[in-house]
Scaffold this motif. Sequence first.
Motif, PDB file in Angstrom:
ATOM      1  N   PHE A 241       5.182   1.881 -12.108  1.00 33.08           N
ATOM      2  CA  PHE A 241       5.191   2.915 -12.545  1.00 33.08           C
ATOM      3  C   PHE A 241       4.573   3.456 -13.848  1.00 33.08           C
ATOM      4  CE2 PHE A 241       7.490   6.984 -14.191  1.00 33.08           C
ATOM      5  CZ  PHE A 241       6.729   7.829 -13.212  1.00 33.08           C
ATOM      6  N   ILE A 242       4.731   2.856 -14.967  1.00 29.99           N
ATOM      7  CA  ILE A 242       4.235   3.270 -16.031  1.00 29.99           C
ATOM      8  C   ILE A 242       2.620   2.856 -16.000  1.00 29.99           C
ATOM      9  CG2 ILE A 242       4.061   2.579 -18.490  1.00 29.99           C
ATOM     10  CD1 ILE A 242       6.965   2.139 -18.461  1.00 29.99           C
ATOM     11  N   THR A 243       2.162   1.722 -15.635  1.00 25.68           N
ATOM     12  CA  THR A 243       0.870   1.372 -15.375  1.00 25.68           C
ATOM     13  C   THR A 243       0.052   2.408 -14.500  1.00 25.68           C
ATOM     14  OG1 THR A 243       1.653  -0.758 -15.769  1.00 25.68           O
ATOM     15  CG2 THR A 243      -0.769  -0.552 -15.010  1.00 25.68           C
ATOM     16  N   ALA A 244       0.796   2.779 -13.359  1.00 22.14           N
ATOM     17  CA  ALA A 244       0.220   3.689 -12.482  1.00 22.14           C
ATOM     18  C   ALA A 244       0.094   5.058 -13.236  1.00 22.14           C
ATOM     19  CB  ALA A 244       0.954   3.940 -11.141  1.00 22.14           C
ATOM     20  N   THR A 245       0.947   5.267 -13.809  1.00 28.35           N
ATOM     21  CA  THR A 245       0.646   6.760 -14.953  1.00 28.35           C
ATOM     22  C   THR A 245      -0.461   6.495 -15.714  1.00 28.35           C
ATOM     23  OG1 THR A 245       2.868   7.088 -14.524  1.00 28.35           O
ATOM     24  CG2 THR A 245       1.813   8.290 -16.152  1.00 28.35           C
TER      25      THR A 245
ATOM     26  N   LEU B 105      -5.832  12.017  -6.929  1.00 26.04           N
ATOM     27  CA  LEU B 105      -6.025  11.720  -8.137  1.00 26.04           C
ATOM     28  C   LEU B 105      -5.153  10.407  -8.672  1.00 26.04           C
ATOM     29  CD1 LEU B 105      -7.579  14.524  -9.995  1.00 26.04           C
ATOM     30  CD2 LEU B 105      -8.839  12.378  -8.999  1.00 26.04           C
ATOM     31  N   GLY B 106      -3.615  10.970  -8.492  1.00 31.09           N
ATOM     32  CA  GLY B 106      -2.774  10.005  -9.156  1.00 31.09           C
ATOM     33  C   GLY B 106      -2.784   8.664  -7.909  1.00 31.09           C
ATOM     34  N   ILE B 107      -2.939   8.751  -6.796  1.00 30.52           N
ATOM     35  CA  ILE B 107      -3.103   7.616  -5.987  1.00 30.52           C
ATOM     36  C   ILE B 107      -4.166   6.747  -6.426  1.00 30.52           C
ATOM     37  CG2 ILE B 107      -3.285   6.787  -3.537  1.00 30.52           C
ATOM     38  CD1 ILE B 107      -1.686   9.316  -2.635  1.00 30.52           C
ATOM     39  N   ALA B 108      -5.271   7.522  -6.755  1.00 31.31           N
ATOM     40  CA  ALA B 108      -6.667   6.915  -7.071  1.00 31.31           C
ATOM     41  C   ALA B 108      -6.362   5.852  -8.377  1.00 31.31           C
ATOM     42  CB  ALA B 108      -7.828   7.642  -7.159  1.00 31.31           C
TER      43      ALA B 108
ATOM     44  N   VAL C 193       3.757  10.275  -7.416  1.00 33.19           N
ATOM     45  CA  VAL C 193       4.692  10.464  -8.781  1.00 33.19           C
ATOM     46  C   VAL C 193       3.686  10.549 -10.146  1.00 33.19           C
ATOM     47  CG1 VAL C 193       6.725   9.890 -10.005  1.00 33.19           C
ATOM     48  CG2 VAL C 193       6.741   9.932  -7.812  1.00 33.19           C
ATOM     49  N   ALA C 194       2.769   9.471 -10.213  1.00 37.74           N
ATOM     50  CA  ALA C 194       2.179   9.188 -11.353  1.00 37.74           C
ATOM     51  C   ALA C 194       0.942  10.295 -11.567  1.00 37.74           C
ATOM     52  CB  ALA C 194       1.189   7.931 -11.383  1.00 37.74           C
ATOM     53  N   GLY C 195       0.600  10.886 -10.449  1.00 37.69           N
ATOM     54  CA  GLY C 195      -0.391  12.135 -10.484  1.00 37.69           C
ATOM     55  C   GLY C 195       0.247  13.204 -11.077  1.00 37.69           C
TER      56      GLY C 195
ATOM     57  N   ILE D 192       0.732  -1.145   0.050  1.00 40.87           N
ATOM     58  CA  ILE D 192      -0.034  -0.065  -0.027  1.00 40.87           C
ATOM     59  C   ILE D 192       0.727   1.261  -0.080  1.00 40.87           C
ATOM     60  CG2 ILE D 192      -1.515   1.400   1.352  1.00 40.87           C
ATOM     61  CD1 ILE D 192      -2.990  -1.206   2.024  1.00 40.87           C
ATOM     62  N   ILE D 193       2.001   1.283   0.764  1.00 40.49           N
ATOM     63  CA  ILE D 193       2.857   2.511   0.888  1.00 40.49           C
ATOM     64  C   ILE D 193       3.492   2.585  -0.764  1.00 40.49           C
ATOM     65  CG2 ILE D 193       5.113   3.301   1.857  1.00 40.49           C
ATOM     66  CD1 ILE D 193       4.120   1.964   4.330  1.00 40.49           C
ATOM     67  N   TRP D 194       3.982   1.623  -1.206  1.00 40.76           N
ATOM     68  CA  TRP D 194       4.466   1.478  -2.718  1.00 40.76           C
ATOM     69  C   TRP D 194       3.433   2.112  -3.617  1.00 40.76           C
ATOM     70  CZ3 TRP D 194       8.595   1.854  -5.503  1.00 40.76           C
ATOM     71  CH2 TRP D 194       8.498   1.579  -6.742  1.00 40.76           C
ATOM     72  N   ILE D 195       2.244   1.674  -3.552  1.00 35.29           N
ATOM     73  CA  ILE D 195       1.212   2.147  -4.294  1.00 35.29           C
ATOM     74  C   ILE D 195       1.004   3.839  -4.149  1.00 35.29           C
ATOM     75  CG2 ILE D 195      -1.539   2.211  -4.857  1.00 35.29           C
ATOM     76  CD1 ILE D 195      -1.301  -0.633  -4.334  1.00 35.29           C
ATOM     77  N   ILE D 196       1.045   4.270  -2.855  1.00 29.68           N
ATOM     78  CA  ILE D 196       0.919   5.701  -2.499  1.00 29.68           C
ATOM     79  C   ILE D 196       1.985   6.591  -3.171  1.00 29.68           C
ATOM     80  CG2 ILE D 196       0.867   7.284  -0.633  1.00 29.68           C
ATOM     81  CD1 ILE D 196      -0.946   5.242   0.871  1.00 29.68           C
ATOM     82  N   VAL D 197       3.185   6.086  -2.859  1.00 28.22           N
ATOM     83  CA  VAL D 197       4.459   6.508  -3.475  1.00 28.22           C
ATOM     84  C   VAL D 197       4.364   6.938  -5.026  1.00 28.22           C
ATOM     85  CG1 VAL D 197       6.799   6.726  -3.605  1.00 28.22           C
ATOM     86  CG2 VAL D 197       5.744   6.188  -1.602  1.00 28.22           C
ATOM     87  N   VAL D 198       4.077   5.692  -5.608  1.00 22.57           N
ATOM     88  CA  VAL D 198       4.119   5.556  -7.102  1.00 22.57           C
ATOM     89  C   VAL D 198       2.888   6.332  -7.515  1.00 22.57           C
ATOM     90  CG1 VAL D 198       3.725   4.256  -9.113  1.00 22.57           C
ATOM     91  CG2 VAL D 198       5.243   3.467  -7.360  1.00 22.57           C
ATOM     92  N   GLY D 199       1.767   6.453  -7.001  1.00 23.53           N
ATOM     93  CA  GLY D 199       0.454   6.990  -7.269  1.00 23.53           C
ATOM     94  C   GLY D 199       1.055   8.636  -6.978  1.00 23.53           C
TER      95      GLY D 199
END
Length: 92
Positions: free
Chosen positions: A63-67, A37-40, A13-15, A4-11
């Motif tokens: 990272f790419i998929t989260a973006t 919105l990036g985290i979502a 940057v992706a946002g 979950i922490i990884w998703i938040i950090v990547v989200g």
Amino acid sequence: MSGIIWIIVVGFVAGIIARILSPGQNNPTGFILTTVLGIAGAFLATFIGQAIGHYGPEQGAGFITATIGALVVLFIWNRLVARGVISDLGNR
């Protein structure tokens, strides 16, 4: 928990990257809203990736998929603002 922490950090940057890639007057303004919105988008990408079997149960989106997920969420946000369903607080 680390997933979950990884998703938040990547989200996060992706946002920011999704906001840069998608300019326009209906963009959400503000640091917090862009981050949310990036985290979502990262959670959306993780959910879809796990549903189709691309990611395991404990893996988060890359990272790419989260973006891409953040761009999808940003597109939905822009459509909702354009139709007047929600108001963009930064454009008052």
